[in-house]
Design a protein around this motif. Structure first.
Motif, mmCIF file in Angstrom:
data_model
loop_
_atom_site.group_PDB
_atom_site.id
_atom_site.type_symbol
_atom_site.label_atom_id
_atom_site.label_comp_id
_atom_site.label_asym_id
_atom_site.label_seq_id
_atom_site.Cartn_x
_atom_site.Cartn_y
_atom_site.Cartn_z
ATOM 1 N N TRP A 179 67.905 -20.724 -8.120
ATOM 2 C CA TRP A 179 67.566 -19.355 -8.701
ATOM 3 C C TRP A 179 66.165 -19.061 -8.949
ATOM 4 O O TRP A 179 65.532 -20.025 -9.215
ATOM 5 C CB TRP A 179 68.548 -19.498 -9.945
ATOM 6 N N VAL A 200 73.647 -22.323 -14.843
ATOM 7 C CA VAL A 200 73.305 -22.806 -13.550
ATOM 8 C C VAL A 200 73.094 -24.200 -13.649
ATOM 9 O O VAL A 200 73.590 -24.856 -12.704
ATOM 10 C CB VAL A 200 72.045 -21.934 -13.127
ATOM 11 N N ILE A 234 69.028 -17.369 -4.591
ATOM 12 C CA ILE A 234 69.551 -16.466 -5.405
ATOM 13 C C ILE A 234 68.307 -15.656 -6.289
ATOM 14 O O ILE A 234 67.675 -16.477 -6.948
ATOM 15 C CB ILE A 234 70.850 -16.800 -6.537
ATOM 16 N N ALA A 236 67.935 -13.518 -9.413
ATOM 17 C CA ALA A 236 68.474 -12.975 -10.561
ATOM 18 C C ALA A 236 67.945 -11.889 -10.957
ATOM 19 O O ALA A 236 66.832 -11.902 -11.531
ATOM 20 C CB ALA A 236 69.016 -14.253 -11.389
#
Length: 415
Positions: A179, A200, A234, A236
């Protein structure tokens, strides 16, 4: 107040609301403190009228609060219910001076706040000092029910823990392990990033980097370049309102998704989906406390709201109606607007309405209720102008929110 619903277009409604706000502001400024009587139950609604969060909260929160007062009958305990309102411009100093005046001069009994976490914390502190009920209807920081908790404060619609639990868990379960955070640089963004990071990491993922941006940013180019080069799977978006919309649009323009990265939208509102359109928003998963088309009850309220304001309600706007109604029911039940008695009663109630089922207000102020994992529809799935999302699954309140035993609120008794 008349109970007859107003059939207004969105533009006409917005103009009418704006005129009403102007009138309220003039009345407040011309009324000396000594002339203010306590012959009404007054609710102050302080929102972002024109800024980054005006679409998801804004003037519509005031309209929802007015609807709740009207539906209650316009009076409680033989006193008229008065809704006063103000624009805090997402500035803590404006918030503090306005709410202090409401409490000290205008005898406001309860304050409802809609979007800015820093302002919500300031309001909650003032409520504790003045012994007045305060309800955060749209602010997200879990500080409100942790270190900054108050015996008079209630956190109603959602928080960053619930957003992280819903969206963060769903993304990691689908394989998103690495992330990168693009975070709004104030209390809400910091809280959302931390809560999501915890989820996470607990699920075996890693955070490879992040960057923070000022509130109300227009250009995300440099931040997105850092995200592209981070090696994250990812990206975010730990922001909201127009910040989220601008970041998502620019991420697509930069080709993040085409290059193999995925976007995790940590806070999305119906107003965002409407502004972006399904071509841009399609497939975005998000966690919400309310969706207008979820069942017959949500549709019935939302259609009434649409006739009044010209848009379907966001979770903040629907939650504001529920919060005002819950407060008024408590005032009626205890026979007084005394804050200590009202707050004590609110600890004992179960909230069941179109917004919440089996809702409970805990000692830390958190209103625990069911949340929902949802997904923005693709263009081919959209059947009407506001048919923009679908609920994938409910998230039980006890799973969505931080367990009470983990709260750092000093009001919570530890075993």
């Amino acid at each position: 107040m008349s109970k007859k619903p107003l059939m207004l277009s969105a533009a006409t409604a917005a103009l009418a609301v704006t005129m009403a706000f102007t009138g309220v502001a003039i009345a407040q400024s011309q009324t000396p403190a000594t002339a203010v009587s306590d012959d009404a139950v007054k609710i102050g609604v302080i929102v972002d009228m024109t800024g980054v969060y005006s679409g998801n909260g804004g003037k519509a929160v005031v309209v929802a609060s007015q609807m709740a007062a009207e539906d209650f009958g316009g009076t409680v305990l033989g006193k008229p219910i008065e809704i006063v309102s103000a624009d805090y411009q997402n500035k803590v100093d404006i918030t503090s001076s306005t709410v202090r005046r409401w409490f000290d001069q205008d005898k406001v009994d309860m304050v409802l706040e809609s979007t800015d976490s820093a302002s919500a914390i300031a309001i909650q502190k003032l409520g504790a000092e003045r012994k007045r009920i305060t309800i955060a209807a749209g602010s997200a920081s879990t500080a409100l029910t942790n270190a900054e908790c108050s015996p008079y404060g209630i956190h109603y619609v959602y928080d960053t823990y619930a957003l992280a639990t819903g969206t963060g868990r769903a993304v990691v379960e689908e394989g998103g392990k690495r992330w990168f955070f693009l975070t709004a640089d104030y209390a809400f963004g910091h809280s959302l990033e931390k809560n999501t990071t915890d989820v996470v990491k607990a699920m075996g993922g890693t955070v490879v980097g992040g960057v923070r941006h000022p509130l109300n940013s227009a250009d995300f180019a440099s931040y997105l370049l850092q995200a592209q080069s981070s090696g994250a799977e990812i990206v975010a978006l730990a922001n909201a309102g127009t910040d989220f919309s601008n970041a998502l649009k620019q991420a697509q323009e930069f080709g993040l998704t085409n290059s193999g990265q995925s976007i995790a939208a940590m806070l999305v509102f119906l107003s965002d989906l409407k502004a972006l359109g399904p071509d841009v928003a399609k497939g975005v998963k998000f966690t919400t406390g309310f969706y207008w088309d979820y069942n017959d009850e949500t549709r019935a309220f939302s259609e009434r709201f649409f006739k009044r304001f010209g848009t379907m309600p966001t979770d903040i706007q629907a939650g504001a109606y529920s919060a005002v109604t819950t407060y008024l029911n408590a005032v009626k039940a205890v026979g007084t607007d005394d804050a200590d008695k009202v707050r004590a009663h609110l600890r004992t109630v179960t909230i069941n309405d179109f917004f919440a089922k089996d809702g409970k207000i805990r000692d830390d102020g958190r209103m625990v209720h069911e949340m929902y994992l949802a997904e923005a529809k693709a263009p081919a799935e959209v059947k009407s102008p506001w048919d923009l999302a679908k609920v994938l699954r409910p998230i039980p309140g006890d799973d969505a929110y931080q367990p009470l035993e983990r709260s750092t609120c000093p009001l919570v008794k530890k075993s």
